[in-house]
Write an enzyme that holds these catalytic residues in place. Structure first.
Site, PDB file in Angstrom:
ATOM      1  N   HIS A   1       0.831  -1.221   0.000  1.00  0.00           N
ATOM      2  CA  HIS A   1       0.000   0.000   0.000  1.00  0.00           C
ATOM      3  C   HIS A   1       0.860   1.263   0.000  1.00  0.00           C
ATOM      4  O   HIS A   1       0.418   2.309   0.466  1.00  0.00           O
ATOM      5  CB  HIS A   1      -0.946   0.047   1.213  1.00  0.00           C
ATOM      6  CG  HIS A   1      -1.648  -1.242   1.504  1.00  0.00           C
ATOM      7  ND1 HIS A   1      -2.907  -1.535   1.005  1.00  0.00           N
ATOM      8  CD2 HIS A   1      -1.267  -2.332   2.213  1.00  0.00           C
ATOM      9  CE1 HIS A   1      -3.268  -2.741   1.429  1.00  0.00           C
ATOM     10  NE2 HIS A   1      -2.278  -3.257   2.148  1.00  0.00           N
TER      11      HIS A   1
ATOM     12  N   SER B   1      13.613  21.863 -16.894  1.00  0.00           N
ATOM     13  CA  SER B   1      12.383  22.600 -17.143  1.00  0.00           C
ATOM     14  C   SER B   1      12.732  23.907 -17.834  1.00  0.00           C
ATOM     15  O   SER B   1      13.785  24.495 -17.575  1.00  0.00           O
ATOM     16  CB  SER B   1      11.691  22.879 -15.808  1.00  0.00           C
ATOM     17  OG  SER B   1      10.888  24.036 -15.905  1.00  0.00           O
TER      18      SER B   1
ATOM     19  N   LYS C   1      14.830  22.216 -11.683  1.00  0.00           N
ATOM     20  CA  LYS C   1      14.239  20.914 -11.986  1.00  0.00           C
ATOM     21  C   LYS C   1      15.161  19.934 -12.701  1.00  0.00           C
ATOM     22  O   LYS C   1      15.949  20.305 -13.558  1.00  0.00           O
ATOM     23  CB  LYS C   1      12.992  21.098 -12.861  1.00  0.00           C
ATOM     24  CG  LYS C   1      11.884  21.862 -12.163  1.00  0.00           C
ATOM     25  CD  LYS C   1      11.072  20.974 -11.267  1.00  0.00           C
ATOM     26  CE  LYS C   1      10.267  20.040 -12.098  1.00  0.00           C
ATOM     27  NZ  LYS C   1       8.983  19.722 -11.567  1.00  0.00           N
TER      28      LYS C   1
ATOM     29  N   GLU D   1       9.040   8.174 -17.109  1.00  0.00           N
ATOM     30  CA  GLU D   1       7.668   8.657 -17.368  1.00  0.00           C
ATOM     31  C   GLU D   1       7.205   8.266 -18.762  1.00  0.00           C
ATOM     32  O   GLU D   1       6.067   7.836 -18.968  1.00  0.00           O
ATOM     33  CB  GLU D   1       7.604  10.183 -17.220  1.00  0.00           C
ATOM     34  CG  GLU D   1       7.663  10.647 -15.773  1.00  0.00           C
ATOM     35  CD  GLU D   1       7.791  12.160 -15.647  1.00  0.00           C
ATOM     36  OE1 GLU D   1       7.218  12.703 -14.711  1.00  0.00           O
ATOM     37  OE2 GLU D   1       8.465  12.796 -16.473  1.00  0.00           O
TER      38      GLU D   1
END
Ligand code: ARG
Length: 456
Positions: free
Chosen positions: A155, A276, A282, A289
């Site tokens: 979980h 970024s 960033k 992804e």
């Protein structure tokens, strides 16, 4: 002029021509189409269906065409609809009417089934090799980082302590099954459909076994209608591919979470991240992804072919031309994803300190306290309750279990002794779990050695 123009009075509508054509994507099958045609031509001569001389002329012509294709000189034409007719037309242009003998005892229906199988066979081998390489990277990482302790999760809540190596091998095992699934799928891909004709075989005395041998097939299809209407082998491959992408996607998800500042478990090398355009600080994990994102299209390709096939009467229907783009897309996506993922992993470092630190909060050794009580003959359910109370006490007092004093332990149960500290030390907890497939160092070392041996 169309290769099938005899029966027709009117020209094909231009839009129909474009809509009907598959050359925009099946040009990828050129090399396999030629390979299949060469074996077919050889067989036609061997069976005295065409002369040896004609067969040689055809094969020589095909060789030249293959060269044109490889050198990027072949001009694909939409007017000629698909790869099969593009190549046949080029052949007759080159060698004259004798080229027209190639299509004896053959149909595009068995021809296309053959081409896809030849293509897929080769692709499966390449994908299997890439899976092996990824497995090697994971086993190396596991070996190099065997000392790193970390929490495991259920979980996404901290559960029990493990070694990082245990987590990495969990994925290696998943990829190993992907490899085995492809090996199994290959058995059904590697069956020769050629010789099934349009759907009812042929009257010519062909030798299918000969062609199978020439092309390295393990067997010959046993029902001509099945052979030209079957795309199960592609569906199986797409399904194995979807499962493989699911594994890459889950792993990617973990890397994304682990590379957040909140976790800070991994550092993916700069070479595999991007920045970024607005936020200077960033460093984004685009590669995992994208792999997670691409799993969606690979699932889609499986679904598309299943749906395309579901209402088709036997045998060939033009719907089946829609089998190719998704298949090619899945193959390309799997190959690039596997390659880049393996390279990224080889360039990823783990933050041992952070991982260890995480095992110190979250009460990951609570189960071990309960097991300690069980060893003192307290029933597990009772032990569970006692430890639950101890955990609650720790939460209220801002402590972890290892920070409880002996007096505090005694409050919960009189059976606690000094040895509780050693018993629930994180490393002790991990290495005590030494059953087959467990996270103990010696068990992990055994599995790594065994898997490395299998890979080589
Ligand atoms: N381009 C077709 C395909 O990809 C080849 C088979 C065509 N057969 C036919 N009878 N029209 O499926």
């Amino acid at each position: 002029m169309k290769l099938w123009s005899g029966r027709f009075q009117e020209d094909t509508d231009k839009l129909v021509e474009e809509f009907n054509a598959s050359i925009g994507f099946d040009y990828k099958l050129a090399k396999y189409d030629i390979q299949g045609s060469m074996a077919h031509a050889k067989m036609l001569a061997k069976c005295d269906i065409i002369s040896k001389e004609d067969s040689e002329t055809i094969i020589d012509g095909l060789k030249e065409i293959l060269k044109e294709v490889e050198e990027g000189k072949f001009e694909f034409s939409v007017e000629l609809e698909d790869i099969h007719m593009n190549i046949e037309k080029r052949l007759t242009d080159k060698v004259g009417p004798v080229g027209g003998k190639l299509h004896t005892a053959r149909s595009r229906n068995d021809q296309v089934a053959l081409d896809i199988r030849l293509y897929l066979r080769e692709q499966i081998e390449e994908i299997k090799e890439l899976i092996k390489q990824l497995q090697s990277v994971l086993l190396e990482l596991a070996e190099d980082n065997i000392d790193i302790l970390m929490p495991s999760y259920t979980h996404l809540q901290r559960a029990q302590p493990i070694r990082l190596a245990h987590h990495l091998i969990a994925y290696q095992q998943k990829f190993k099954r992907d490899y085995d699934r492809l090996t199994d799928c290959y058995k059904r891909v590697n069956i020769l459909p050629l010789g099934s004709g349009a759907l009812a075989g042929t009257k010519f005395p062909i030798d299918r076994e000969f062609v199978a041998k020439e092309l390295g097939f393990d067997g010959v299809s046993q029902n001509s209608m099945d052979a030209v209407s079957d795309r199960d082998f592609a569906i199986e491959f797409l399904s194995a591919g979807a499962t493989l992408m699911m594994h890459l996607s889950r792993f990617s998800e973990e890397l994304i979470i682990w590379s957040s500042s909140e976790f800070d478990f991994v550092n993916i090398s700069d070479a595999f991240c991007t920045g970024s355009s607005i936020m200077p600080q960033k460093k984004n994990p685009d590669i995992p992804e994208l792999i997670r994102g691409k799993s969606g299209r690979v699932y889609g390709n499986l679904m598309q072919l299943l749906v395309t096939m579901k209402g088709l009467t036997l045998a060939y229907n033009k719907d089946m031309q829609e089998d190719k783009e998704g298949l090619f897309d899945t193959v390309d996506t799997l190959k690039v994803s596997l390659e880049i993922f393996a390279r990224m992993m080889a360039n990823t470092t783990f933050n041992a300190h952070k991982m260890k630190e995480s095992t110190e909060g979250g009460f990951v050794n609570a189960t071990d306290v309960a097991d300690y009580l069980v060893d003192k003959d307290i029933p597990f359910r009772e032990a569970h309750e006692v430890v639950g109370k101890a955990v609650f006490y720790c939460i209220q007092n801002g402590k972890n279990l290892l920070e409880l004093t002996m007096e505090e332990w005694k409050e919960f149960s009189s059976v606690f002794e000094e040895d509780i500290y050693h018993t629930i030390a994180i490393e002790t907890c991990v290495d005590a779990r030494d059953t087959i497939g467990g996270p103990a160092r010696k068990e992990i070392e055994r599995v790594i050695a065994q898997e490395k041996k299998e890979l080589s």
